[in-house]
Enzyme design. Sequence first.
Site, PDB file in Angstrom:
ATOM      1  CG  ASP A 161      -1.900   1.139   1.228  1.00  0.00           C
ATOM      2  OD1 ASP A 161      -1.993   1.848   0.202  1.00  0.00           O
ATOM      3  OD2 ASP A 161      -2.545   1.363   2.256  1.00  0.00           O
ATOM      4  CG  LEU A 162       4.251   0.665  -2.148  1.00  0.00           C
ATOM      5  CD1 LEU A 162       5.262   0.438  -3.273  1.00  0.00           C
ATOM      6  CD2 LEU A 162       4.887   0.423  -0.784  1.00  0.00           C
ATOM      7  CD  GLU A 163      -2.003   5.430   0.605  1.00  0.00           C
ATOM      8  OE1 GLU A 163      -2.326   6.583   0.915  1.00  0.00           O
ATOM      9  OE2 GLU A 163      -2.667   4.435   0.911  1.00  0.00           O
ATOM     10  N   GLY A 164       3.908   6.737  -0.573  1.00  0.00           N
ATOM     11  CA  GLY A 164       4.968   7.712  -0.364  1.00  0.00           C
ATOM     12  C   GLY A 164       6.301   7.047  -0.665  1.00  0.00           C
ATOM     13  CD  GLN A 218      -5.828   3.406  -1.168  1.00  0.00           C
ATOM     14  OE1 GLN A 218      -6.167   4.435  -0.590  1.00  0.00           O
ATOM     15  NE2 GLN A 218      -4.580   2.958  -1.153  1.00  0.00           N
TER      16      GLN A 218
END
Length: 402
Positions: A161-164, A218
Amino acid sequence: MKLTTHLALILASLFPLVLGYWGQNSYGATHTSDTANWQKTLSFYCQDNSIDAFPLAFLDVAFDTGGLPSINLANICNVNDDSVFPGTDLPNCSFLASDIQACQAKGKIVTISIGGATGAVSFTSDAQAQQFADTIWNVFLGGSSSTRPFGSAVLDGVDLDLEGGSPSHWSAFVTQIRSHASGASKKYYITGAPQCPFPDAYLGSVINAVGFDAVYVQFYNNYCGLQAFNDPNSWNFAQWDNWAKTVSPNKNVKVYIGAPAASLAAGSGYVSASTLATYALQTRSQYSSFGGVMLWDASQAYANGNFAASIKSALSNGGTSVPATSPPASSTSHTTTTASSSTPSPSPTGGSCGTVAPWVNNVAYVGGNQATYGGHLWTAKWWNYGEIPGGNSFYMSSACLS
Ligand SMILES: *[C@@H]1O[C@H](CO)[C@@H](O)[C@H](O)[C@H]1NC(C)=O
């Protein structure tokens, strides 16, 4: 026909239909004083059949001072409140081992989710990504280590869940996990949770480079979220379906609708359980890559009535639609005497029900589906299941002339 339907359900059940992220206590973050409904320990959510798989959120630090990762499971286990393995920032959450094993014994899938909104896990080289994969294998999956946060429990895979951070080198990580898993005695899953704008800034390159088992897109906090389901210029499941079939190295990758499980679970994208069920069934009928529904998160879903159970029921009941045009021979067996006698007697003032099949109690109807019952043609107002026409979920379209 019943046999094939049954078989299809058995086959479908090999892959989770409803996912719920667990770990971040999203409900507690949005309802700070309602501690009674804060996130419970994992096994609480495994008591029923509504959620089939739990990514544990999150592994938010890749390399602490001791070279190990760190995890944060909010009110359940974290680096400040629980003991850490000596010389590391990795909390010892081994009290969760029996929870995880209890969930797995019920056939549920439990994975470690890496990243999150505040996580920034990234690598400077492929070699470093491979080394991290070795650590993940030993600490959470089928390897061995003296510092396993979940003790003897062996998780079922990894969710990204890479968001950065940097999007580079993740394919080396996934390939190394796959390499460890290839000789293993059970299946290990690799999944990802991209945001709906396509392509995803952080996961776009890795999901194109190596095969994933599933992506939990998402569909919230964005223009393409569930609030825009009926706007074809915004709702972009078609783009994800096309990616699955033409770009993904695994052409059988499953694409999930990721949804907020309560209005405060996300900034935008929340729709009610019945609306989400309708959208999910419609998506399933349009796109063969559709795998199910991901919920953010388990704590919000359980504090919001039977949100997860409703979605599970809609997806497991095969779903759609109007039964076949020729009425099943044994249709009377679905209609109890009590139900028939409480129905207003038919008043054939016109109209014909044509070939519309009789209502049955074991089919989910979505808005617009039709069925005949008690001498009338009924149209479903919204998703419903097992609700006899005459209540709130159907309107009477016309009387039937026989
Ligand atoms: C982790 O916690 C468990 C339970 O408190 C304990 O038995 C075990 O020794 C701990 N492991 C390490 C390496 O400290």
